[in-house]
Motif scaffolding. Structure first.
Motif, short mmCIF file in Angstrom:
data_model
loop_
_atom_site.label_atom_id
_atom_site.label_comp_id
_atom_site.label_asym_id
_atom_site.label_seq_id
_atom_site.Cartn_x
_atom_site.Cartn_y
_atom_site.Cartn_z
N PRO A 1 -34.45 9.87 46.30
CA PRO A 1 -33.80 9.40 45.07
C PRO A 1 -34.42 8.14 44.47
N LEU A 2 -34.79 7.17 45.30
CA LEU A 2 -35.38 5.95 44.78
C LEU A 2 -36.74 6.24 44.14
N THR A 3 -37.52 7.13 44.74
CA THR A 3 -38.82 7.51 44.17
C THR A 3 -38.63 8.17 42.81
N ALA A 4 -37.67 9.07 42.71
CA ALA A 4 -37.39 9.73 41.43
C ALA A 4 -36.93 8.72 40.38
N GLN A 5 -36.11 7.78 40.78
CA GLN A 5 -35.60 6.76 39.86
C GLN A 5 -36.75 5.90 39.33
N VAL A 6 -37.64 5.47 40.21
CA VAL A 6 -38.77 4.65 39.80
C VAL A 6 -39.72 5.44 38.90
N ALA A 7 -39.95 6.71 39.24
CA ALA A 7 -40.84 7.55 38.43
C ALA A 7 -40.28 7.74 37.03
N ARG A 8 -38.98 7.98 36.92
CA ARG A 8 -38.36 8.17 35.60
C ARG A 8 -38.33 6.85 34.82
N ALA A 9 -38.12 5.74 35.50
CA ALA A 9 -38.10 4.44 34.82
C ALA A 9 -39.49 4.07 34.29
N SER A 10 -40.52 4.37 35.05
CA SER A 10 -41.87 4.01 34.62
C SER A 10 -42.49 5.03 33.67
N ASN A 11 -41.92 6.24 33.63
CA ASN A 11 -42.42 7.30 32.74
C ASN A 11 -41.23 8.00 32.07
N PRO A 12 -40.58 7.35 31.11
CA PRO A 12 -39.37 7.92 30.52
C PRO A 12 -39.58 9.30 29.90
N ARG A 13 -40.76 9.55 29.37
CA ARG A 13 -41.05 10.87 28.78
C ARG A 13 -41.53 11.86 29.82
N GLY A 14 -41.76 11.40 31.04
CA GLY A 14 -42.24 12.27 32.10
C GLY A 14 -43.76 12.39 32.10
N THR A 15 -44.26 13.06 33.12
CA THR A 15 -45.69 13.32 33.25
C THR A 15 -45.87 14.81 33.48
N THR A 16 -47.09 15.26 33.45
CA THR A 16 -47.36 16.68 33.71
C THR A 16 -46.86 17.09 35.08
N ALA A 17 -47.10 16.26 36.08
CA ALA A 17 -46.66 16.57 37.44
C ALA A 17 -45.14 16.65 37.52
N MET A 18 -44.45 15.76 36.81
CA MET A 18 -42.99 15.79 36.81
C MET A 18 -42.48 17.06 36.12
N TRP A 19 -43.12 17.45 35.04
CA TRP A 19 -42.75 18.66 34.31
C TRP A 19 -42.90 19.88 35.20
N VAL A 20 -44.04 19.97 35.88
CA VAL A 20 -44.29 21.11 36.77
C VAL A 20 -43.25 21.15 37.88
N ARG A 21 -42.99 20.03 38.51
CA ARG A 21 -42.00 19.98 39.59
C ARG A 21 -40.61 20.37 39.08
N ASP A 22 -40.21 19.86 37.93
CA ASP A 22 -38.89 20.15 37.38
C ASP A 22 -38.71 21.63 37.05
N ARG A 23 -39.75 22.28 36.57
CA ARG A 23 -39.61 23.65 36.11
C ARG A 23 -40.02 24.71 37.11
N LEU A 24 -40.99 24.41 37.97
CA LEU A 24 -41.49 25.43 38.89
C LEU A 24 -41.01 25.27 40.32
N ASP A 25 -40.35 24.15 40.62
CA ASP A 25 -39.87 23.94 41.98
C ASP A 25 -38.85 25.03 42.34
N GLY A 26 -39.07 25.67 43.44
CA GLY A 26 -38.16 26.72 43.88
C GLY A 26 -38.55 28.10 43.42
N LEU A 27 -39.60 28.21 42.62
CA LEU A 27 -40.06 29.52 42.18
C LEU A 27 -40.51 30.35 43.38
N TRP A 28 -41.23 29.71 44.28
CA TRP A 28 -41.63 30.32 45.54
C TRP A 28 -41.11 29.47 46.67
#
Length: 70
Positions: free
Chosen positions: A13-40
């Motif tokens: 949770p702390l890592t996610a909080q820091v990542a979102r705080a430092s990249n409010p619009r997100g990054t490509t890696a965050m987008w991929v994780r948010d949308r494809l996580d759990g696909l396989w």
């Protein structure tokens, strides 16, 4: 190589909080994780791996990378 499933591994949770705080619009890696996580899941591929031997790479991660490379 053997399979040691890693499905369900979450970003701390702390890592996610820091990542979102430092990249409010997100990054490509965050987008991929948010949308494809759990696909396989690693468990989807367990029949392809022997039960003993050194641990192999996560097949779910390899599948995701293969799709992104195409």
């Amino acid at each position: 190589m053997s399979l040691r499933p890693r499905s369900g591994v979450q970003v701390p949770p702390l890592t996610a909080q820091v990542a979102r705080a430092s990249n409010p619009r997100g990054t490509t890696a965050m987008w991929v994780r948010d949308r494809l996580d759990g696909l396989w899941r690693d468990e989807d591929f367990d029949a392809w791996y022997p039960r003993d031997g050194r641990p192999g790479l996560s097949p779910a991660l390899l599948a995701t990378v293969s799709v992104l490379q195409s």
